[in-house]
Design a protein around this motif. Sequence first.
Motif, PDB file in Angstrom:
ATOM      1  N   ALA A  47       1.050  -1.155  -0.066  1.00 23.47           N
ATOM      2  CA  ALA A  47      -0.043  -0.110   0.013  1.00 23.47           C
ATOM      3  C   ALA A  47       1.043   1.218   0.098  1.00 23.47           C
ATOM      4  O   ALA A  47       0.581   2.419  -0.813  1.00 23.47           O
ATOM      5  CB  ALA A  47      -0.908   0.052   1.187  1.00 23.47           C
ATOM      6  N   TRP A  48       1.882   1.366   0.630  1.00 23.41           N
ATOM      7  CA  TRP A  48       2.874   2.511   0.780  1.00 23.41           C
ATOM      8  C   TRP A  48       3.505   2.628  -0.418  1.00 23.41           C
ATOM      9  O   TRP A  48       3.434   3.933  -1.099  1.00 23.41           O
ATOM     10  CB  TRP A  48       3.738   2.453   2.035  1.00 23.41           C
ATOM     11  CG  TRP A  48       4.565   3.718   2.150  1.00 23.41           C
ATOM     12  CD1 TRP A  48       4.114   4.888   2.137  1.00 23.41           C
ATOM     13  CD2 TRP A  48       5.890   3.783   2.350  1.00 23.41           C
ATOM     14  NE1 TRP A  48       5.079   5.988   2.407  1.00 23.41           N
ATOM     15  CE2 TRP A  48       6.154   5.107   2.567  1.00 23.41           C
ATOM     16  CE3 TRP A  48       6.998   2.833   2.567  1.00 23.41           C
ATOM     17  CZ2 TRP A  48       7.436   5.472   2.960  1.00 23.41           C
ATOM     18  CZ3 TRP A  48       8.208   3.237   2.978  1.00 23.41           C
ATOM     19  CH2 TRP A  48       8.589   4.663   3.008  1.00 23.41           C
ATOM     20  N   GLY A  49       3.968   1.680  -1.020  1.00 20.24           N
ATOM     21  CA  GLY A  49       4.600   1.658  -2.421  1.00 20.24           C
ATOM     22  C   GLY A  49       3.665   2.301  -3.364  1.00 20.24           C
ATOM     23  O   GLY A  49       4.050   2.948  -4.470  1.00 20.24           O
ATOM     24  N   ALA A  50       2.309   1.793  -3.310  1.00 22.25           N
ATOM     25  CA  ALA A  50       1.420   2.217  -4.322  1.00 22.25           C
ATOM     26  C   ALA A  50       0.908   3.552  -4.310  1.00 22.25           C
ATOM     27  O   ALA A  50       0.364   4.441  -5.120  1.00 22.25           O
ATOM     28  CB  ALA A  50       0.108   1.219  -4.170  1.00 22.25           C
ATOM     29  N   SER A  51       1.116   4.145  -2.943  1.00 22.06           N
ATOM     30  CA  SER A  51       1.162   5.645  -2.862  1.00 22.06           C
ATOM     31  C   SER A  51       2.020   6.654  -3.674  1.00 22.06           C
ATOM     32  O   SER A  51       1.789   7.852  -3.735  1.00 22.06           O
ATOM     33  CB  SER A  51       0.875   5.935  -1.368  1.00 22.06           C
ATOM     34  OG  SER A  51       2.037   5.975  -0.570  1.00 22.06           O
ATOM     35  N   GLY A  52       3.079   5.933  -3.999  1.00 17.47           N
ATOM     36  CA  GLY A  52       4.266   6.667  -4.313  1.00 17.47           C
ATOM     37  C   GLY A  52       4.315   6.532  -5.696  1.00 17.47           C
ATOM     38  O   GLY A  52       3.308   5.795  -6.589  1.00 17.47           O
TER      39      GLY A  52
END
Length: 388
Positions: free
Chosen positions: A226-231
């Motif tokens: 999820a964090w990677g997908a936010s960038g």
Amino acid sequence: MSADLDPPRSASSSLYIGLMSGTSLDGVDGVLASLPADTDGQPLATLATAYVPFPDDLRAALMALQTNGENELQREAMAANQLAAYYAQCVAELLEKSAIPAAYIRAVGVHGQTIRHRPELGYTRQTNNPSLLAELCGIDVIADFRSRDVAAGGQGAPLVPAFHQAVFGSEEQARVVINIGGISNISILPAGKLQATSGFDTGPGNVLMDAWIARHHGQSYDTDGAWGASGKPDAALLAALRSDAYFALPPPKSTGRDLFHLEWLDAQLAAHPHLTSADVQATLAAFTATTIAEAIIRYAPQTGAVYVCGGGAYNAYLLKLLEENLSAGAGRAIPVLSTEALGIAPNHVEALAFAWLAQRFCLRMPGNLPAVTGARGLRVLGGLYPAQ
């Protein structure tokens, strides 16, 4: 307890335990499986599974042993003793869940915890105390699987392709099985048995993503990506990461934390100070996905389907990037699926592989594939630590 079990301590027993703690350093996965002794590992039946997380102090101790430090011999010995205790706890949970006494288990296959992997210098080090584990669980222990392959001139890794071929190979379809743990490795499984299985480490799996989110958010991994997908992946940083000389090496090859670690990443980031931490995480996911996809397209262009195991199988963002890069590079759709689709949960595959390797040792059958590791020939892998 099943009435049709072989007699206690019987050499004909088909019951094996496999234990795996990987480069993510999060804990130990265990399986208790039935592996018929008169086959090459098929059909297998998983009778129980268990997971025992590592406490923070053990994880920190194992992480510290990845690099040179003071008083390493004692620190490794103490960590190995603590590790053996957690392995024994996992064995106890498997026996309790299955209601099978220890006396009916033929052997425990345990990988140990890799702290150094330098086959180019003639050694690989998986810390463990298999003697203590045998004492604690009362079962024969087979350990130290990589060293014999390294002694025979091989990389000692990856060791799972032979197992992948036995349980995931298809007569009709060319497949690739990807294990995405801390490091990623692929097993190339041609259709049928006329062509040889091959495989190698493609580079980082979760190791850099895990380290980066731990630094910035104190989490051990990026849940579902999820964090990677936010960038947003940064093309310049991605190109810099992919320029490492490892990716130009032909197989057989293997790698680990000795090369890919936070200090290595920090050196690359020095030229990209403008990026947000989320953009770096997105780029690290793209780094893992693109290097895996490039390896498959280069060395397994006929692949019909890709199956993923290891912790990376639970990172939806990573799998999305992987499928996009594979299909774009191949010019056709290549489905990316979990090994669950083939009947084995992604987090149980490696532990099953070490149960299978323990069986190979007990039958005095080779466990390596020279085409994968570069060893001079087939070798029986592992060493025996008897229960008594």
